[in-house]
Design an enzyme around this catalytic site. Structure first.
Site: not given
Length: 296
Positions: A161, A191
């Site tokens: 994201h 991440n």
């Protein structure tokens, strides 16, 4: 547009500008540091996806247009990045969602910049929202110009994201955050550990200050970057997150390799512009130094 050469090895040039001032992006030569692993594959079976009709229903008629008109408020002073100033080689699109804006590239099949407006009230609403994990290709982008779920399969990279799911204040915004137009191929360790810590620190700051905090997040591609999948989705070598406190006019940024790298102290805005070539704040007033924000 005049471009400043940082090294003779630069192969990738991304020219961008804010409507209030010129912005340039030239990336230095840095070997791609991301590491292979199986963690992304292990999570695949626990994730669902939306059909294209279900995904399209998440967006209003205005959000289905190639325009920032419906999300100008996500940018400081309601001044979106000028589409006309982006290099046509990147085949840019302007995509609006309820909680963020995406300057998207049909060439890289990734966002170039994702912009959010955060504040304490929004983040109070976001706290406790159930994560959906329903990833889907963005139906507003033509096939062949977008990432597909299959591009990530077998890559050993996460769908990372840019506007975090944890920033979504309601279930519709949460669902929109799982569009692949909000994702970049990201090292799993980066991440889930390093970048997650950066995101949490930014949220903590936005929760405790008055007014709006604008966050610009995106990828950087240095010479030798790789691609994944049939659609050749670009894998960034570095990631950036630029934070601008509208009330205090302070700005600082993180620039980290897309790998299992230590978190570095945030840099001031001038250093960010010098390092990346991205003058994302245009002519906005900027004050404050990195020394004032290291406590985040």
């Amino acid at each position: 547009m005049k471009l400043r050469t940082l090294t003779s090895s630069v192969a990738v040039v991304l020219a961008m500008a804010c409507s209030s001032g010129e912005a340039r992006s030239l990336m230095d030569l840095i070997p791609s540091p991301y590491q292979q692993g199986s963690r992304s594959e292990q999570h695949e079976s626990r994730q669902s996806s939306l059909s294209q009709s279900e995904a399209l229903s998440l967006y209003s008629t205005r959000q289905q247009q190639n325009s920032f008109d419906d999300c100008a408020d996500k940018f400081p002073q309601n001044r979106p990045i000028s589409m006309a100033s982006v290099s046509p080689k990147m085949k840019p699109m302007a995509l609006c969602s309820d909680n963020f804006a995406v300057l998207y590239s049909q060439t890289s099949k990734t966002p170039m910049v994702v912009v959010e407006r955060l504040n304490s009230a929004l983040l109070r609403d976001a706290k406790g929202e159930e994560r959906t994990n329903a990833f889907y290709p963005d139906p507003r982008i033509p096939k062949g110009a977008r990432a597909e779920l299959s591009d990530y399969r077998g890559s050993n990279l996460d769908r990372g994201h840019q506007s975090p799911a944890a920033d979504a204040p309601d279930q519709k915004a949460m669902a929109q955050s799982f569009a692949l137009s909000n994702m970049i191929p990201q090292d799993p360790n980066n991440n889930r550990k390093i970048w997650s810590k950066v995101e949490k620190d930014v949220r903590k700051y936005a929760q405790r200050v008055d007014g709006n905090v604008f966050v610009f997040t995106g990828p950087l591609y240095d010479q030798g970057f790789q691609t994944i999948g049939e659609n050749k989705v670009w894998v960034p070598t570095r990631l950036f997150k630029l934070v601008y406190d509208e009330k205090t006019q302070r700005a600082w940024a993180y620039v980290l390799s897309n790998g299992n790298t230590p978190i570095q102290k945030p840099m001031d805005y001038d250093s960010f512009v010098k390092l990346t070539g991205l003058q994302l704040l245009g002519n906005l007033p900027v004050s404050g130094s990195v020394g004032r924000v290291t406590s985040i």
